[in-house]
Design a protein around this motif. Structure first.
Motif, PDB file in Angstrom:
ATOM      1  N   GLY A  98      34.999  46.363  22.150  1.00 20.97           N
ATOM      2  CA  GLY A  98      33.559  46.577  21.141  1.00 20.97           C
ATOM      3  C   GLY A  98      32.512  46.452  21.844  1.00 20.97           C
ATOM      4  N   MET A  99      31.394  46.195  21.156  1.00 18.70           N
ATOM      5  CA  MET A  99      30.205  46.115  21.898  1.00 18.70           C
ATOM      6  C   MET A  99      29.399  44.590  21.528  1.00 18.70           C
ATOM      7  SD  MET A  99      29.285  49.149  22.482  1.00 18.70           S
ATOM      8  CE  MET A  99      27.466  49.164  22.743  1.00 18.70           C
ATOM      9  N   VAL A 100      28.691  44.362  22.598  1.00 18.68           N
ATOM     10  CA  VAL A 100      28.016  43.025  22.611  1.00 18.68           C
ATOM     11  C   VAL A 100      26.556  43.277  22.788  1.00 18.68           C
ATOM     12  CG1 VAL A 100      28.209  42.917  25.208  1.00 18.68           C
ATOM     13  CG2 VAL A 100      27.821  40.780  23.713  1.00 18.68           C
ATOM     14  N   PHE A 101      25.736  42.570  21.895  1.00 23.72           N
ATOM     15  CA  PHE A 101      24.140  42.395  21.820  1.00 23.72           C
ATOM     16  C   PHE A 101      23.805  41.153  22.443  1.00 23.72           C
ATOM     17  CE2 PHE A 101      26.406  44.719  18.352  1.00 23.72           C
ATOM     18  CZ  PHE A 101      25.776  46.066  18.678  1.00 23.72           C
ATOM     19  N   ASN A 102      22.893  41.256  23.307  1.00 25.89           N
ATOM     20  CA  ASN A 102      22.358  40.151  23.951  1.00 25.89           C
ATOM     21  C   ASN A 102      21.039  40.053  23.903  1.00 25.89           C
ATOM     22  OD1 ASN A 102      21.320  39.172  27.120  1.00 25.89           O
ATOM     23  ND2 ASN A 102      22.170  37.649  26.075  1.00 25.89           N
ATOM     24  N   THR A 103      20.043  38.642  23.768  1.00 24.83           N
ATOM     25  CA  THR A 103      18.791  38.589  23.720  1.00 24.83           C
ATOM     26  C   THR A 103      18.624  37.310  24.679  1.00 24.83           C
ATOM     27  OG1 THR A 103      18.461  39.049  21.279  1.00 24.83           O
ATOM     28  CG2 THR A 103      16.733  37.658  22.217  1.00 24.83           C
ATOM     29  N   TYR A 104      17.717  37.604  25.710  1.00 19.28           N
ATOM     30  CA  TYR A 104      17.678  36.811  26.766  1.00 19.28           C
ATOM     31  C   TYR A 104      15.936  36.427  26.736  1.00 19.28           C
ATOM     32  CZ  TYR A 104      17.214  34.765  31.618  1.00 19.28           C
ATOM     33  OH  TYR A 104      16.943  33.809  32.481  1.00 19.28           O
ATOM     34  N   SER A 105      15.877  35.206  26.872  1.00 22.73           N
ATOM     35  CA  SER A 105      14.597  34.733  27.033  1.00 22.73           C
ATOM     36  C   SER A 105      14.476  33.697  28.169  1.00 22.73           C
ATOM     37  CB  SER A 105      14.242  33.942  25.405  1.00 22.73           C
ATOM     38  OG  SER A 105      12.969  33.302  25.789  1.00 22.73           O
ATOM     39  N   THR A 106      13.313  33.933  28.796  1.00 20.45           N
ATOM     40  CA  THR A 106      13.148  33.316  30.010  1.00 20.45           C
ATOM     41  C   THR A 106      11.371  32.943  30.384  1.00 20.45           C
ATOM     42  OG1 THR A 106      13.258  32.753  32.297  1.00 20.45           O
ATOM     43  CG2 THR A 106      12.947  35.154  31.658  1.00 20.45           C
ATOM     44  N   TYR A 107      11.147  31.871  30.899  1.00 26.03           N
ATOM     45  CA  TYR A 107       9.807  31.736  31.194  1.00 26.03           C
ATOM     46  C   TYR A 107       9.517  32.167  32.733  1.00 26.03           C
ATOM     47  CZ  TYR A 107       5.263  29.032  31.773  1.00 26.03           C
ATOM     48  OH  TYR A 107       4.058  28.663  32.001  1.00 26.03           O
ATOM     49  N   SER A 108       8.476  32.793  32.588  1.00 25.45           N
ATOM     50  CA  SER A 108       8.072  33.270  34.277  1.00 25.45           C
ATOM     51  C   SER A 108       6.561  33.846  34.099  1.00 25.45           C
ATOM     52  CB  SER A 108       8.914  34.439  34.713  1.00 25.45           C
ATOM     53  OG  SER A 108      10.119  34.445  34.703  1.00 25.45           O
ATOM     54  N   GLY A 109       5.839  33.212  35.171  1.00 22.36           N
ATOM     55  CA  GLY A 109       4.404  33.810  35.268  1.00 22.36           C
ATOM     56  C   GLY A 109       3.560  33.187  34.205  1.00 22.36           C
ATOM     57  N   LEU A 110       3.774  31.995  33.835  1.00 22.03           N
ATOM     58  CA  LEU A 110       2.915  31.291  32.625  1.00 22.03           C
ATOM     59  C   LEU A 110       3.069  31.904  31.347  1.00 22.03           C
ATOM     60  CD1 LEU A 110      -0.593  30.795  34.789  1.00 22.03           C
ATOM     61  CD2 LEU A 110       1.546  29.390  34.575  1.00 22.03           C
ATOM     62  N   LYS A 111       4.104  32.677  30.926  1.00 23.56           N
ATOM     63  CA  LYS A 111       4.460  33.129  29.844  1.00 23.56           C
ATOM     64  C   LYS A 111       6.003  33.202  29.620  1.00 23.56           C
ATOM     65  CE  LYS A 111       3.783  37.217  28.780  1.00 23.56           C
ATOM     66  NZ  LYS A 111       3.176  38.668  28.396  1.00 23.56           N
ATOM     67  N   GLN A 112       6.415  33.260  28.226  1.00 21.67           N
ATOM     68  CA  GLN A 112       7.621  33.411  27.806  1.00 21.67           C
ATOM     69  C   GLN A 112       8.097  34.894  27.724  1.00 21.67           C
ATOM     70  OE1 GLN A 112       9.350  30.679  27.591  1.00 21.67           O
ATOM     71  NE2 GLN A 112      11.247  31.235  27.268  1.00 21.67           N
ATOM     72  N   TYR A 113       9.105  35.500  28.478  1.00 19.02           N
ATOM     73  CA  TYR A 113       9.587  36.912  28.452  1.00 19.02           C
ATOM     74  C   TYR A 113      10.978  37.006  27.424  1.00 19.02           C
ATOM     75  CZ  TYR A 113       6.337  38.061  31.929  1.00 19.02           C
ATOM     76  OH  TYR A 113       5.209  38.365  32.741  1.00 19.02           O
ATOM     77  N   ARG A 114      11.187  38.024  26.882  1.00 18.75           N
ATOM     78  CA  ARG A 114      12.326  38.266  26.030  1.00 18.75           C
ATOM     79  C   ARG A 114      12.813  39.625  26.381  1.00 18.75           C
ATOM     80  NH1 ARG A 114      14.460  35.950  21.443  1.00 18.75           N
ATOM     81  NH2 ARG A 114      12.376  34.629  21.265  1.00 18.75           N
ATOM     82  N   PHE A 115      14.306  39.653  26.476  1.00 22.35           N
ATOM     83  CA  PHE A 115      14.941  41.044  26.880  1.00 22.35           C
ATOM     84  C   PHE A 115      15.920  40.963  25.984  1.00 22.35           C
ATOM     85  CE2 PHE A 115      13.256  39.013  30.686  1.00 22.35           C
ATOM     86  CZ  PHE A 115      12.366  40.259  31.381  1.00 22.35           C
ATOM     87  N   ASN A 116      16.214  42.566  25.485  1.00 22.21           N
ATOM     88  CA  ASN A 116      17.447  42.809  24.623  1.00 22.21           C
ATOM     89  C   ASN A 116      18.202  43.802  25.478  1.00 22.21           C
ATOM     90  OD1 ASN A 116      16.604  41.115  22.401  1.00 22.21           O
ATOM     91  ND2 ASN A 116      15.068  42.737  22.043  1.00 22.21           N
ATOM     92  N   GLU A 117      19.618  43.264  25.259  1.00 22.06           N
ATOM     93  CA  GLU A 117      20.571  44.179  25.898  1.00 22.06           C
ATOM     94  C   GLU A 117      21.587  44.769  24.999  1.00 22.06           C
ATOM     95  OE1 GLU A 117      21.385  43.183  30.317  1.00 22.06           O
ATOM     96  OE2 GLU A 117      21.088  41.405  29.340  1.00 22.06           O
TER      97      GLU A 117
END
Length: 216
Positions: free
Chosen positions: A149-168
């Motif tokens: 099937g399908m998997v949906f991922n949300t990744y959050s990380t702190y880099s360069g003095l701010k929090q980043y969020r990625f969706n895959e």
């Protein structure tokens, strides 16, 4: 001569009496037709495999901020799965599974080791699942299953003095060559395999007929 005839008559009495006794007739048990079933399951799994989810968020985070910070320990939630199956045949089930898995950690400064942010990666998957039962007993079933099937991922990380969020989004699978379920309507089960749901899986389930069985 009379004594001889009397002796022969006595010897024949048991045979005559046994012949007169009614013989016991075995009545065959009525055959119960197969009943299609619904099945609900809930499980927890350890050591899941995420499929083809890319690693570029980790690479970006480490490249941007790798000289100023480092990651702490990562904690995993385990993979929790809720599934529904319909038993079409004694040996064949078809269903769908919804699962969740998360990893969580913190990011620290290389200057003073203080916490500066959080890392998290959360996965939700949906997959159709087929199950083949190769041992079927009233209290025990052994089977193999496969789902893709399908998997949906949300990744959050702190880099360069701010929090980043990625969706895959990507594909995922689960193959369990060995599974065992013990019980009747309410049952427990365990599986060994590889994939999104985990390498070792334990859970509880409930099954019920799609319609009431006819009275015999």
């Amino acid at each position: 001569m009379k004594r001889l005839l009397a002796l022969l008559a006595l010897l024949m009495l048991p045979a005559v009496s046994s012949a007169d006794e009614p013989t016991e007739v075995k009545v065959p048990k009525p055959k119960i037709d197969f009943q299609k079933q619904h099945e609900l399951r809930f499980s927890g799994g350890a050591f899941p495999t995420m499929g083809d989810i890319a690693s570029y968020p980790y690479w970006i985070g480490n490249t941007i901020d790798g000289t100023r910070s480092y990651n702490g320990p990562t904690y995993a939630s385990g993979c929790y799965t809720l599934s529904y199956d319909f038993r079409f045949k004694k040996w064949f089930d078809l269903g769908v599974a919804l699962s969740y898995y998360g990893e969580f950690g913190s990011k620290y400064s290389k200057v003073d080791n203080s916490k500066i942010g959080n890392n998290s990666s959360q996965y939700i998957s949906v997959m159709p699942v087929v199950r083949f039962t190769w041992l079927n007993r009233p209290w025990v079933r052994m089977y193999s299953s496969l789902g893709v099937g399908m998997v949906f991922n949300t990744y959050s990380t702190y880099s360069g003095l701010k929090q980043y969020r990625f969706n895959e989004t990507g594909w995922c699978a689960q193959f369990s060559p060995f599974g065992i379920a013990v019980g009747r309507a309410l049952f427990g089960y365990a599986e060994a395999g590889v994939g999104m749901h985990g390498a070792l899986i334990v859970g509880i389930g409930y099954r019920f007929n799609s319609q009431k069985a006819p009275k015999q």
